[in-house]
Motif scaffolding. Sequence first.
Motif, short mmCIF file in Angstrom:
data_model
loop_
_atom_site.label_atom_id
_atom_site.label_comp_id
_atom_site.label_asym_id
_atom_site.label_seq_id
_atom_site.Cartn_x
_atom_site.Cartn_y
_atom_site.Cartn_z
N PRO A 61 43.78 37.70 39.23
CA PRO A 61 44.36 38.97 38.82
C PRO A 61 44.21 40.08 39.85
CG PRO A 61 42.20 38.80 37.84
CD PRO A 61 42.43 37.53 38.67
N ARG A 62 43.62 39.76 41.00
CA ARG A 62 43.41 40.81 42.02
C ARG A 62 44.69 41.53 42.41
NH1 ARG A 62 39.59 37.45 45.58
NH2 ARG A 62 37.72 37.62 44.34
N SER A 63 45.76 40.77 42.56
CA SER A 63 47.02 41.38 42.97
C SER A 63 47.51 42.38 41.92
CB SER A 63 48.07 40.31 43.24
OG SER A 63 48.24 39.47 42.12
N ALA A 64 47.40 42.02 40.65
CA ALA A 64 47.81 42.94 39.58
C ALA A 64 46.89 44.16 39.55
CB ALA A 64 47.81 42.24 38.24
N ASP A 65 45.59 43.95 39.64
CA ASP A 65 44.64 45.07 39.63
C ASP A 65 44.88 46.01 40.80
OD1 ASP A 65 43.40 44.22 37.30
OD2 ASP A 65 41.86 43.09 38.38
N SER A 66 45.17 45.45 41.96
CA SER A 66 45.43 46.26 43.15
C SER A 66 46.68 47.12 42.97
CB SER A 66 45.58 45.34 44.37
OG SER A 66 45.96 46.08 45.50
N GLN A 67 47.75 46.51 42.46
CA GLN A 67 48.99 47.25 42.23
C GLN A 67 48.80 48.32 41.16
OE1 GLN A 67 51.90 47.14 43.86
NE2 GLN A 67 51.09 45.63 45.26
N LEU A 68 48.04 48.01 40.12
CA LEU A 68 47.75 49.01 39.09
C LEU A 68 46.98 50.19 39.68
CD1 LEU A 68 46.78 46.71 36.10
CD2 LEU A 68 48.73 48.28 36.17
N ALA A 69 45.97 49.89 40.49
CA ALA A 69 45.15 50.95 41.09
C ALA A 69 45.98 51.85 42.00
CB ALA A 69 43.99 50.33 41.88
N GLU A 70 46.92 51.27 42.74
CA GLU A 70 47.79 52.06 43.60
C GLU A 70 48.64 53.04 42.80
OE1 GLU A 70 50.15 49.75 46.29
OE2 GLU A 70 48.40 48.68 47.05
N ARG A 71 48.89 52.73 41.54
CA ARG A 71 49.70 53.58 40.67
C ARG A 71 48.84 54.48 39.78
NH1 ARG A 71 52.36 49.28 42.18
NH2 ARG A 71 54.62 49.30 42.30
N GLY A 72 47.53 54.39 39.94
CA GLY A 72 46.64 55.25 39.16
C GLY A 72 46.25 54.70 37.81
N MET A 117 36.48 40.75 32.13
CA MET A 117 36.96 39.71 31.22
C MET A 117 38.32 39.22 31.71
SD MET A 117 36.04 41.56 27.60
CE MET A 117 36.70 40.22 26.63
N ASN A 118 38.73 38.05 31.21
CA ASN A 118 40.06 37.54 31.51
C ASN A 118 41.11 38.32 30.72
OD1 ASN A 118 39.16 35.47 33.21
ND2 ASN A 118 38.80 34.13 31.46
N GLY A 171 52.16 34.08 30.27
CA GLY A 171 51.86 35.47 30.63
C GLY A 171 50.43 35.84 30.31
N ARG A 172 50.09 37.07 30.66
CA ARG A 172 48.76 37.62 30.39
C ARG A 172 48.93 39.06 29.93
NH1 ARG A 172 47.96 33.00 31.19
NH2 ARG A 172 46.63 32.00 32.71
N GLY A 173 47.98 39.54 29.14
CA GLY A 173 48.05 40.90 28.65
C GLY A 173 46.70 41.59 28.67
N SER A 174 46.72 42.89 28.88
CA SER A 174 45.51 43.72 28.83
C SER A 174 45.95 45.15 28.57
CB SER A 174 44.74 43.67 30.15
OG SER A 174 43.64 44.56 30.12
N GLN A 175 45.13 45.89 27.85
CA GLN A 175 45.41 47.31 27.72
C GLN A 175 45.19 47.95 29.08
OE1 GLN A 175 42.89 48.82 24.61
NE2 GLN A 175 44.40 48.33 23.05
#
Length: 80
Positions: free
Chosen positions: A33-44, A54-55, A63-67
């Motif tokens: 999930p690093r790629s998703a976390d990185s892209q999320l962080a770039e967007r704030g 956690m997973n 797919g995967r989901g997280s708040q």
Amino acid sequence: MAQPTGQGDWQVFLLERPDAAVRESFPAGPDWPRSADSQLAERGYVALASLLCMNWTPLPGGGRGSQVFRDQDYGDEETW
């Protein structure tokens, strides 16, 4: 939520409650999930699953989901 593209990458969708309208969508690389976390962080944003180490929750179709929440420190350039 994130869905595999079938080409090794992921497409991330930020859904707005209560009607699950797509607020934003962007591609993330294959290093889940690093790629998703990185892209999320770039967007704030920050994913709750990542904060809690956690997973992301599995969804139908692979797919995967997280708040996701706004990162309160995003753009904070104060140094100590």
